[in-house]
Write an enzyme that holds these catalytic residues in place. Structure first.
Site, PDB file in Angstrom:
ATOM      1  N   PHE A  43      65.296 -15.329  34.879  1.00  0.00           N
ATOM      2  CA  PHE A  43      65.056 -16.625  34.243  1.00  0.00           C
ATOM      3  C   PHE A  43      64.599 -17.588  35.324  1.00  0.00           C
ATOM      4  CE2 PHE A  43      66.412 -20.908  32.946  1.00  0.00           C
ATOM      5  CZ  PHE A  43      65.741 -20.997  31.731  1.00  0.00           C
ATOM      6  N   LYS A  67      70.227 -27.126  40.325  1.00  0.00           N
ATOM      7  CA  LYS A  67      71.606 -27.064  39.841  1.00  0.00           C
ATOM      8  C   LYS A  67      72.651 -27.621  40.829  1.00  0.00           C
ATOM      9  CE  LYS A  67      71.227 -23.912  36.027  1.00  0.00           C
ATOM     10  NZ  LYS A  67      70.094 -22.994  35.871  1.00  0.00           N
ATOM     11  N   ASP A 112      64.465 -17.450  43.936  1.00  0.00           N
ATOM     12  CA  ASP A 112      64.977 -18.450  42.999  1.00  0.00           C
ATOM     13  C   ASP A 112      66.492 -18.489  43.173  1.00  0.00           C
ATOM     14  OD1 ASP A 112      65.978 -19.901  40.891  1.00  0.00           O
ATOM     15  OD2 ASP A 112      64.670 -19.016  39.367  1.00  0.00           O
TER      16      ASP A 112
HETATM   17  C1  PLP Z   1      68.702 -23.042  35.493  1.00  0.00           C
HETATM   18  C2  PLP Z   1      67.724 -22.180  36.178  1.00  0.00           C
HETATM   19  C3  PLP Z   1      66.374 -22.520  36.261  1.00  0.00           C
HETATM   20  C4  PLP Z   1      65.815 -23.753  35.582  1.00  0.00           C
HETATM   21  O1  PLP Z   1      66.360 -24.940  36.076  1.00  0.00           O
HETATM   22  P1  PLP Z   1      66.246 -26.290  35.212  1.00  0.00           P
HETATM   23  O2  PLP Z   1      66.906 -27.317  36.086  1.00  0.00           O
HETATM   24  O3  PLP Z   1      66.940 -26.054  33.923  1.00  0.00           O
HETATM   25  O4  PLP Z   1      64.814 -26.571  35.030  1.00  0.00           O
HETATM   26  C5  PLP Z   1      65.525 -21.679  36.948  1.00  0.00           C
HETATM   27  N1  PLP Z   1      65.979 -20.576  37.549  1.00  0.00           N
HETATM   28  C6  PLP Z   1      67.275 -20.218  37.506  1.00  0.00           C
HETATM   29  C7  PLP Z   1      67.732 -18.988  38.214  1.00  0.00           C
HETATM   30  C8  PLP Z   1      68.189 -20.997  36.804  1.00  0.00           C
HETATM   31  O5  PLP Z   1      69.461 -20.620  36.719  1.00  0.00           O
END
Ligand code: PLP
Length: 415
Positions: A142, A256, A227
């Site tokens: 994701f 986050k 990521d």
């Molecule tokens: C939450 C998340 C995102 C997206 O972040 P947002 O602040 O919601 O745009 C992308 N990659 C990972 C691994 C995530 O957990």
């Protein structure tokens, strides 16, 4: 046109004014204290979701309140037309603590991913290889909700009805190095990995796999993008999850946890990987806003204090022991305990859905969050106490007991 009297009916459900893109639980919280959220009627919930790995230091941490209030009284916004002192401060802290030489601040994780992708493509572009724009990504990952981030992850459910996906991504299996190697062509420019799939069900890239990806990148001239939006900022017990594998990326997206609840994200890169990020190549009105970076610096200061990450590891060990106990107690329900540090999850058997457990937990006043692959994530604040972890395990136990009495698992011959 719809009838105006319907639009203005008094007493209508106010939640209808917010688009229904989430199947929200009917809970509203009024305030938070550490690992606890408190509803208007005074009911206290143990928060083992942390706003999905966001409230690194729990709720209402005095150092964060102080940082935000002091900045709020001083200056809110000037735009990136000028130097922003707080950005430079947090930037230097991140550079000192990581592989990176430079940072660009965003407002969210998805924006950090977009910036990371642009950085990789522009690196090859300015180095005379404009054709090297394809990026290898992993099934089940994701990366956020913009159209390009959705295309990078390739989750068909998320892309449904959104038009043609953005091109340039090759999706392969996690932890299968030969399938990565098989899709590398002269057009490949980067590999993008979530070291632990968060939304994807707390599935970890193995250490050998991460080291293998680094080696493939080095031998093929590819950039490694990580990521670490969910796995970063101490959540796994190291500042960043890739440190467990001892390999540096070239580019990394974070968000986050770095804001502790204030919206802030960033993408970080080595000086070499950032060569394409020249004046005019990227921008953001709000990114690196003084309020956001003041809070980000306060979060990072606390996480980098001596002993903080060691304590996270101790708490994680206690959580793991408690979860192992639950697995022994509910062998019909629990298949596996997953994760690293306080990025943890329980994978359930087909006898039960993770979402049912999340709701049963909420009924015991403990908040958790689901993930793909029938996993319930357990994401306490990093400064959670040992007692709170045991209390959480007790409440999860009560939830599982309630579920197993409500619907005893089938005991047929199905294996
Ligand atoms: C939450 C998340 C995102 C997206 O972040 P947002 O602040 O919601 O745009 C992308 N990659 C990972 C691994 C995530 O957990």
């Amino acid at each position: 046109m719809s009838a105006p009297q319907q639009k203005f009916t008094p007493g209508r459900d106010p939640s209808a004014a917010v688009m229904g893109t989430y199947a929200r639980q009917n809970l509203v919280f009024e305030r938070g204290e550490g690992s606890w959220l408190i509803a208007a009627d005074g009911t206290r919930y143990l928060d083992f979701t942390s706003g999905i790995a966001v409230n690194t230091l729990g709720h209402a941490h005095p150092r964060l309140i102080e940082a935000l209030s002091a900045q709020a009284a001083q200056l809110w916004h000037t735009s990136n037309l000028y130097r922003v002192a707080g950005q430079e401060k947090l930037g230097e802290m991140l550079v000192a603590a990581t592989f990176a030489d430079q940072v660009f601040f965003t407002n969210s994780g998805t924006e950090a991913i977009e910036g990371a992708i642009k950085t990789a493509r522009r690196y090859h572009y300015v180095n005379g290889n404009p054709e090297r724009q394809r990026i290898i990504t992993f099934k089940g990952a994701f990366h956020g909700r913009t159209l390009t981030a959705l295309s990078a992850a390739g989750n068909e459910k998320h892309l449904e009805g959104c038009g043609d996906p953005a091109g340039g991504f090759d999706h392969v299996e996690l932890n299968d190095l030969s399938s990565v190697e098989a899709v590398i062509t002269a057009q490949t420019g980067a590999i993008m990995l979530e070291p632990i799939l968060g939304e994807g069900g707390i599935r970890s890239a193995s250490i050998e796999f991460m080291q293998g990806l680094r080696a493939l990148c080095d031998s093929h001239g590819l950039l490694l993008i990580l990521d670490e939006i969910q796995s970063g900022v101490g959540r796994t017990g190291k500042l960043f999850a890739h440190q467990w594998a001892g390999i540096p990326p070239d580019i990394m997206a974070i968000a986050k946890g770095i804001g502790g609840g204030f919206p802030v994200g960033a993408f970080l890169a080595t000086k070499d990987a950032a060569t394409g990020m020249t004046p005019g190549s990227h921008g953001s009105t709000f990114g690196g806003n003084p309020l956001a970076v003041a809070v980000g610096a306060a979060v990072l200061e606390v996480v980098l204090e001596p002993g903080f990450l060691e304590t996270v590891e101790q708490r994680a060990l206690r959580l793991k022991q408690e979860m192992a106990r639950l697995k022994d107690q509910f062998p019909d329900l629990i298949e596996d305990i997953r994760g690293k540090g306080l990025l943890s999850g329980i994978k359930f058997k087909e006898t039960i859905t993770a979402q049912d457990v999340v709701l049963a937990c909420a009924a015991q006043n403990i908040l958790t969050v689901g993930a793909a692959d029938n996993v319930m994530r357990i994401l306490p604040p990093l400064n959670v106490s040992g007692e709170e972890i045991s209390e959480a395990a007790h409440r999860i136990e009560l939830a599982l007991q309630a579920l197993s009495t409500a619907a005893p698992p089938p005991r047929d011959n199905k294996s």
